[in-house]
Design a protein around this motif. Structure first.
Motif, PDB file in Angstrom:
ATOM      1  N   ASP A  97      41.692  47.240  35.407  1.00 37.98           N
ATOM      2  CA  ASP A  97      41.095  46.385  36.439  1.00 37.98           C
ATOM      3  C   ASP A  97      40.599  47.197  37.633  1.00 37.98           C
ATOM      4  OD1 ASP A  97      40.363  43.682  37.187  1.00 37.98           O
ATOM      5  OD2 ASP A  97      41.723  44.016  38.871  1.00 37.98           O
ATOM      6  N   ARG A  98      41.127  48.409  37.813  1.00 43.55           N
ATOM      7  CA  ARG A  98      40.597  49.256  38.887  1.00 43.55           C
ATOM      8  C   ARG A  98      39.173  49.685  38.537  1.00 43.55           C
ATOM      9  NH1 ARG A  98      45.410  52.979  40.375  1.00 43.55           N
ATOM     10  NH2 ARG A  98      46.581  51.093  40.807  1.00 43.55           N
ATOM     11  N   PHE A  99      38.977  49.977  37.263  1.00 42.10           N
ATOM     12  CA  PHE A  99      37.636  50.349  36.793  1.00 42.10           C
ATOM     13  C   PHE A  99      36.671  49.172  36.987  1.00 42.10           C
ATOM     14  CE2 PHE A  99      34.926  49.843  32.933  1.00 42.10           C
ATOM     15  CZ  PHE A  99      33.949  50.776  33.267  1.00 42.10           C
ATOM     16  N   VAL A 100      37.117  47.965  36.617  1.00 40.73           N
ATOM     17  CA  VAL A 100      36.246  46.783  36.748  1.00 40.73           C
ATOM     18  C   VAL A 100      35.893  46.558  38.223  1.00 40.73           C
ATOM     19  CG1 VAL A 100      36.061  44.279  36.400  1.00 40.73           C
ATOM     20  CG2 VAL A 100      37.233  45.683  34.702  1.00 40.73           C
ATOM     21  N   SER A 101      36.901  46.617  39.060  1.00 41.74           N
ATOM     22  CA  SER A 101      36.696  46.371  40.487  1.00 41.74           C
ATOM     23  C   SER A 101      35.697  47.388  41.072  1.00 41.74           C
ATOM     24  CB  SER A 101      38.063  46.434  41.160  1.00 41.74           C
ATOM     25  OG  SER A 101      37.953  46.773  42.467  1.00 41.74           O
ATOM     26  N   ARG A 216      33.656  37.825  39.518  1.00 39.04           N
ATOM     27  CA  ARG A 216      34.999  38.441  39.505  1.00 39.04           C
ATOM     28  C   ARG A 216      36.017  37.518  40.197  1.00 39.04           C
ATOM     29  NH1 ARG A 216      38.322  42.781  39.051  1.00 39.04           N
ATOM     30  NH2 ARG A 216      39.642  43.250  40.836  1.00 39.04           N
ATOM     31  N   THR A 217      35.638  36.994  41.353  1.00 40.01           N
ATOM     32  CA  THR A 217      36.559  36.108  42.076  1.00 40.01           C
ATOM     33  C   THR A 217      36.896  34.880  41.229  1.00 40.01           C
ATOM     34  OG1 THR A 217      35.559  36.837  44.130  1.00 40.01           O
ATOM     35  CG2 THR A 217      36.845  34.825  44.247  1.00 40.01           C
ATOM     36  N   ALA A 218      35.861  34.312  40.584  1.00 40.03           N
ATOM     37  CA  ALA A 218      36.079  33.112  39.760  1.00 40.03           C
ATOM     38  C   ALA A 218      37.010  33.419  38.592  1.00 40.03           C
ATOM     39  CB  ALA A 218      34.738  32.598  39.235  1.00 40.03           C
ATOM     40  N   VAL A 219      36.771  34.547  37.928  1.00 39.35           N
ATOM     41  CA  VAL A 219      37.602  34.909  36.772  1.00 39.35           C
ATOM     42  C   VAL A 219      39.059  35.105  37.228  1.00 39.35           C
ATOM     43  CG1 VAL A 219      38.053  36.726  35.075  1.00 39.35           C
ATOM     44  CG2 VAL A 219      35.729  35.877  35.387  1.00 39.35           C
TER      45      VAL A 219
END
Ligand SMILES: Cc1cc2nc3c(=O)[nH]c(=O)nc-3n(C[C@H](O)[C@H](O)[C@H](O)COP(=O)(O)OP(=O)(O)OC[C@H]3O[C@@H](n4cnc5c(N)ncnc54)[C@H](O)[C@@H]3O)c2cc1C
Length: 356
Positions: A97-101, A216-219
């Motif tokens: 999730d750090r990569f996604v962010s 991202r916020t919605a997910v």
């Protein structure tokens, strides 16, 4: 290189299930160079080895593991650009999730729906993680791994990874052979945020001007509601996410199931006909079913037995509610599997890896 091999190392805290006994040997590999050395150590000791990432798709036996756990923790990363495509090579130990962010904050498209999935970059190709209409196979350019047969570095193209639904070369025919040390992702600088999945479409108003950060916020919110986040500050269920894959069955078998359901159930969104372009004319087509729907029909939402149960808002997750044991989880899973089979003749395949 000096390996820091530890003995009798507790594993339960290293998995999101929080279950499992100790490993006879344990080593954390902070750089890719020490991966094969660890394999050689295990061979010298005459014990098997097993690779651990974030432990978010793993259920470990109460007896533990009589071998070497190789905990992948290398985080060396690199970025390059070719026109509109940005290539990011990430060490297998990078937190997914750090990569996604990071990608979302750099406005790179293709990974936004995979926000909030626990685990590591190295674990992501293994079961071809996916959620909300995206899967990692859509952005992997190359997987770099150590071949445990001879220590050589092997580079797999996307096609060579043989990705399909929750499946890859690494969790099927070559299971246990390759240790992934880094993954090269191809992300796009231009595009449209992905809002294909039902839950996301419902979240956003039609034609709203949506950014990657909005998705991202919605997910993350949807995942939080389901209890499927393992991030700091959120309620955490001790589980491995979905325990089961959604089964795919023949159209004939599907018709039989429909025949025994009441009208209301027939109309709900719990099955997806699969396009089968390779089939000869007249061949049976296939239908993917919601495993959660079948389980809910048999047990009701949030079913619990003793210290193990289904997550209240995500039926597919089997949860360790109160220091349950490995055996209790497996017995609960067998009850689910046997009952669904008895009623619908559908076999539920496990998504989670079992280490015993
Ligand atoms: C709350 C929750 C929600 C989840 N939601 C989703 C979801 O939406 N979609 C989804 O697809 N999954 C989901 N998962 C499952 C899990 O997060 C993914 O499967 C993740 O990719 C596992 O990565 P990991 O690093 O934790 O792997 P681990 O659990 O440590 O290992 C899993 C398997 O991969 C192998 N492996 C790990 N790293 C490597 C490596 N470097 N080289 C070779 N083999 C390796 C291990 O040997 C093991 O067989 C969820 C899990 C939880 C707990």
């Amino acid at each position: 290189m000096n390996l820091n091999i530890l003995e009798n190392y507790p594993l339960s805290e290293l998995t999101t299930f929080n279950i499992g006994g100790p490993a006879r040997f344990y080593v954390k590999t902070e750089d890719s160079g020490s991966v094969y050395e660890s394999v050689e150590f295990a061979r010298r000791q005459g014990v098997p080895f097993y690779v651990l990432g974030g432990g978010s798709n793993l259920l470990v036996s109460d007896r533990g593991y009589d071998g070497l756990i190789i905990h992948i923790a290398n985080t060396e990363s690199d970025t390059s650009t070719d026109g509109e495509t940005v290539y990011k090579t990430c060490g297998a130990g990078v937190v997914w999730d750090r990569f996604v962010s990071e990608c979302v904050s750099e406005n790179l498209f293709g990974v936004e729906c995979l926000s909030g999935i626990p685990g590591t970059v190295g674990g992501s190709p293994v079961q071809n993680i996916g959620a909300y209409g995206q899967s990692v196979e859509g952005l992997i350019d190359e997987v770099i791994a150590v071949d445990t047969a001879d220590g050589n570095i092997v580079r797999f193209s996307n096609a060579q990874c043989k990705f399909s639904y929750r499946k890859s070369l690494f969790n099927s025919e070559a299971f246990g052979r390759y240790i992934i040390t880094s993954v090269r992702f191809a992300l796009e600088r231009a595009g449209k945020p992905s809002v294909k999945y039902h839950d996301l479409e419902t979240y956003f108003q039609k034609d709203a001007d949506i950014t990657l950060q909005d998705v991202r916020t919605a997910v993350l919110k949807i995942r939080e509601h389901k209890g499927m986040l393992q991030l700091e500050g959120y309620r955490r269920f001790k589980c491995a996410g979905s325990f089961y894959k959604n089964p795919v069955i023949s159209a004939g078998h599907f018709d039989e199931i429909m025949g025994v359901l009441d009208g209301a159930a027939q109309n709900r969104n719990w099955y997806w006909p699969q396009s089968n372009p390779g089939a000869d004319s007249g061949a049976d087509s296939e239908v993917k079913l919601s495993a959660a729907f079948l389980i809910d029909n048999c047990f009701g939402k949030g079913f619990r037995k003793g210290r193990v149960g289904l997550a209240p808002n995500h039926t597919l997750a089997i949860v360790n509610y109160d220091d349950a044991t490995f055996t209790e989880v497996i017995d609960f899973a067998k009850l689910i599997e046997d009952t669904v089979y008895e009623r619908y003749k559908v076999t539920l395949d496990r998504e989670v890896q079992i280490l015993q």
